[in-house]
Design a protein around this motif. Structure first.
Motif, PDB file in Angstrom:
ATOM      1  N   GLU A 167     -99.348  -7.040  -6.823  1.00 57.24           N
ATOM      2  CA  GLU A 167     -97.985  -6.958  -7.346  1.00 57.24           C
ATOM      3  C   GLU A 167     -97.516  -5.499  -7.438  1.00 57.24           C
ATOM      4  N   THR A 168     -98.399  -4.636  -7.930  1.00 55.47           N
ATOM      5  CA  THR A 168     -98.054  -3.219  -8.081  1.00 55.47           C
ATOM      6  C   THR A 168     -97.809  -2.569  -6.721  1.00 55.47           C
ATOM      7  N   VAL A 169     -98.648  -2.919  -5.744  1.00 51.75           N
ATOM      8  CA  VAL A 169     -98.476  -2.357  -4.399  1.00 51.75           C
ATOM      9  C   VAL A 169     -97.094  -2.739  -3.854  1.00 51.75           C
ATOM     10  N   PHE A 170     -96.755  -4.019  -3.983  1.00 51.58           N
ATOM     11  CA  PHE A 170     -95.449  -4.468  -3.475  1.00 51.58           C
ATOM     12  C   PHE A 170     -94.305  -3.784  -4.223  1.00 51.58           C
ATOM     13  N   GLU A 171     -94.453  -3.691  -5.533  1.00 52.94           N
ATOM     14  CA  GLU A 171     -93.400  -3.079  -6.343  1.00 52.94           C
ATOM     15  C   GLU A 171     -93.213  -1.611  -5.948  1.00 52.94           C
ATOM     16  N   LYS A 172     -94.319  -0.886  -5.797  1.00 52.36           N
ATOM     17  CA  LYS A 172     -94.216   0.544  -5.463  1.00 52.36           C
ATOM     18  C   LYS A 172     -93.574   0.741  -4.088  1.00 52.36           C
ATOM     19  N   ILE A 173     -93.986  -0.083  -3.135  1.00 48.60           N
ATOM     20  CA  ILE A 173     -93.434   0.087  -1.788  1.00 48.60           C
ATOM     21  C   ILE A 173     -91.958  -0.310  -1.751  1.00 48.60           C
ATOM     22  N   ARG A 174     -91.635  -1.432  -2.410  1.00 48.77           N
ATOM     23  CA  ARG A 174     -90.230  -1.867  -2.396  1.00 48.77           C
ATOM     24  C   ARG A 174     -89.320  -0.843  -3.063  1.00 48.77           C
ATOM     25  N   THR A 175     -89.752  -0.276  -4.191  1.00 49.93           N
ATOM     26  CA  THR A 175     -88.831   0.572  -4.941  1.00 49.93           C
ATOM     27  C   THR A 175     -88.956   2.068  -4.631  1.00 49.93           C
ATOM     28  N   HIS A 176     -90.125   2.517  -4.171  1.00 51.41           N
ATOM     29  CA  HIS A 176     -90.294   3.964  -4.000  1.00 51.41           C
ATOM     30  C   HIS A 176     -90.434   4.442  -2.562  1.00 51.41           C
ATOM     31  N   ALA A 177     -90.831   3.553  -1.641  1.00 50.56           N
ATOM     32  CA  ALA A 177     -91.162   4.059  -0.304  1.00 50.56           C
ATOM     33  C   ALA A 177     -89.904   4.526   0.432  1.00 50.56           C
ATOM     34  N   TYR A 178     -89.987   5.727   0.974  1.00 55.24           N
ATOM     35  CA  TYR A 178     -88.881   6.297   1.731  1.00 55.24           C
ATOM     36  C   TYR A 178     -88.677   5.499   3.017  1.00 55.24           C
ATOM     37  N   SER A 179     -87.430   5.103   3.260  1.00 54.56           N
ATOM     38  CA  SER A 179     -87.151   4.247   4.409  1.00 54.56           C
ATOM     39  C   SER A 179     -86.402   5.011   5.499  1.00 54.56           C
ATOM     40  N   GLY A 180     -86.759   4.699   6.738  1.00 57.37           N
ATOM     41  CA  GLY A 180     -86.030   5.277   7.866  1.00 57.37           C
ATOM     42  C   GLY A 180     -84.960   4.335   8.377  1.00 57.37           C
ATOM     43  N   GLY A 181     -84.635   3.319   7.574  1.00 59.44           N
ATOM     44  CA  GLY A 181     -83.642   2.327   7.982  1.00 59.44           C
ATOM     45  C   GLY A 181     -82.223   2.750   7.631  1.00 59.44           C
ATOM     46  N   GLN A 182     -81.268   1.968   8.069  1.00 59.21           N
ATOM     47  CA  GLN A 182     -79.855   2.258   7.769  1.00 59.21           C
ATOM     48  C   GLN A 182     -79.478   1.685   6.409  1.00 59.21           C
ATOM     49  N   ARG A 183     -78.334   2.144   5.896  1.00 57.25           N
ATOM     50  CA  ARG A 183     -77.920   1.754   4.551  1.00 57.25           C
ATOM     51  C   ARG A 183     -77.585   0.267   4.419  1.00 57.25           C
ATOM     52  N   SER A 184     -77.001  -0.303   5.447  1.00 55.27           N
ATOM     53  CA  SER A 184     -76.648  -1.721   5.358  1.00 55.27           C
ATOM     54  C   SER A 184     -77.322  -2.472   6.500  1.00 55.27           C
ATOM     55  N   VAL A 185     -77.479  -3.780   6.299  1.00 58.54           N
ATOM     56  CA  VAL A 185     -78.087  -4.616   7.328  1.00 58.54           C
ATOM     57  C   VAL A 185     -77.273  -4.535   8.623  1.00 58.54           C
ATOM     58  N   GLU A 186     -75.952  -4.570   8.482  1.00 58.88           N
ATOM     59  CA  GLU A 186     -75.087  -4.538   9.669  1.00 58.88           C
ATOM     60  C   GLU A 186     -75.324  -3.265  10.469  1.00 58.88           C
TER      61      GLU A 186
END
Ligand code: TRP
Length: 399
Positions: A272-291
């Motif tokens: 649970e902690t691993v998922f929480e940390k990655i979901r909330t803290h991991a820096y993403s190279g994705g775009q701001r919106s799904v579109e």
């Protein structure tokens, strides 16, 4: 000491945006070539294949010995300054992988002295981390016949005479030039202790190729040790090095730090902690919106969940390349990539934690990996300290 406007890399500080190639020029190490990668025992580990280990010193001698079935050893250690996170354990799993492949000796020093001198923490706290870190290292599952673990303060009967011998070979100005002015005289002396670690396999087993797989910030220690070995006052050859980049920090570039107060993934974290940390803290190279992501795609090069998979946690080249492709073309979303990385890391930690839980009391487990009495004597004799009788008489008398 490479301290420039934009980054600093020394054994005692890693900061900023690291230019790994420039570092090699400054340190004087060589890039790991494709030919050298091909000499590693097969299957070649992803850390080597993908260039996470990107530079070397004298790796050829080690690989030749490994391929010819001659004695060869690895030294990789831990400074027990706090709980271990995923970046800390990777070199140990790499060493275990090589040990399974080639039967290499693995020597693992724990520098509790170093971390006491460096950090503002009481000795008792460092001692507690030493025990805790030791359990994590034991959980990796090294072969006790071919692995030795030394704790500097607990194995001082060996470490101290060796360090004293090597300290005599290093001037204060070399220490200052290599590390910057040390904060205290303990840190001035410590490079001699780490030299003792790196030469220990040869002092116990005779002259042979040793490889030190470490993050590039530890290279200064290797350099000081190689200079000592080069003097040929002792029957050792210069240890080689395999230098790695840093596992990125969750929040983005730079090394995953245990001291900066930023979130990192600990070996003790549950799923649970691993998922929480990655979901909330991991820096993403994705775009701001799904579109926008569907339209422009993301950048795996800067995406931390992708980098975790690439560095270590996804073994299959085919899968890791597919993820990069789908991320770039926008068919894989950043949230989906996070779930994949979190799953891999959580699976890895589940396996690690269950091996750790199966261990007995730390003292009993440690015992089988300690230097044997004859090994201690041999190592001491190699630096000219042969007066072992004095020791035994005292010990017997005190009992
Ligand atoms: N100095 C290392 C650190 O701070 C720990 C260490 C001690 C080490 N001895 C070593 C690492 C020998 C590699 C080889 O993390």
């Amino acid at each position: 000491m490479p301290a420039t406007d934009d980054f600093t890399v020394t054994p005692y500080a890693v900061e900023g945006n690291i230019d790994y190639d420039r570092l090699l020029d400054e340190f004087g190490a060589d890039p790991l070539t494709a030919d050298q990668k091909a000499q590693f025992p097969r299957p070649v580990h992803q850390l080597v294949r993908r260039g996470v280990f990107y530079a070397e010193r004298d790796v050829d001698a080690f690989l030749d010995a490994a391929n010819e079935g001659k004695t060869h050893s690895i030294v990789t250690g831990r400074g027990p300054s706090g709980p271990m996170h995923i970046g800390h354990i990777i070199p140990f799993y790499f060493a275990k992988y090589l040990q399974d492949q080639t039967g290499c000796l693995v020597y693992i020093p724990l520098s509790d002295d170093e971390k006491y001198l460096l950090k503002d923490k009481p000795l008792a706290e460092i001692h507690e981390y030493t025990r805790e870190n030791l359990l994590d290292i034991l959980a990796v599952g090294f072969d006790p016949e071919r692995t030795r673990i030394v704790v500097d303060t607990a194995d001082a009967d060996v470490v101290y005479p060796l360090a004293v011998a090597f300290a005599k070979e290093v001037t204060q100005s070399t220490v200052n030039a290599t590390y910057g002015d040390p904060e205290n005289i303990g840190l001035s002396f410590y490079p001699a202790v780490q030299a003792a670690h790196l030469l220990l396999p040869q002092l116990v087993e005779g002259r042979h190729p040793t490889l030190v797989p470490i993050a590039v910030d530890q290279d200064p220690h290797v350099r000081v040790c190689r200079d000592i070995a080069a003097k040929q006052r002792y029957d050792v050859s210069k240890p080689g090095a395999l230098l790695s980049k840093f596992l990125p920090a969750l929040e983005g570039p730079g090394k995953m730090s245990s001291s900066g107060g930023s979130a990192n993934i600990r070996l003790s974290d549950d799923r649970e902690t691993v998922f929480e940390k990655i979901r909330t803290h991991a820096y993403s190279g994705g775009q701001r919106s799904v579109e926008s992501h569907r339209e422009h795609g993301g950048d795996p090069e800067v995406d931390v969940p992708y980098q975790f998979l690439y560095y270590f946690f996804e073994e299959s080249d085919e899968r890791v390349e597919r993820l990069a492709r789908e991320y770039r073309d926008g068919s894989l979303l950043s949230g989906e990539l996070k779930e994949i990385a979190a799953t891999r890391i959580a699976d890895f930690l589940d396996a690690h934690q269950s091996r750790r839980e199966e261990l007995g009391p730390v003292a009993d487990e440690f015992e089988q990996y300690r230097l044997r009495k004859s090994e201690r004597q041999t190592a001491r004799q190699q630096v000219g300290y042969a007066n072992t009788r004095l020791f035994e008489e005292r010990t017997t008398h005190d009992n």
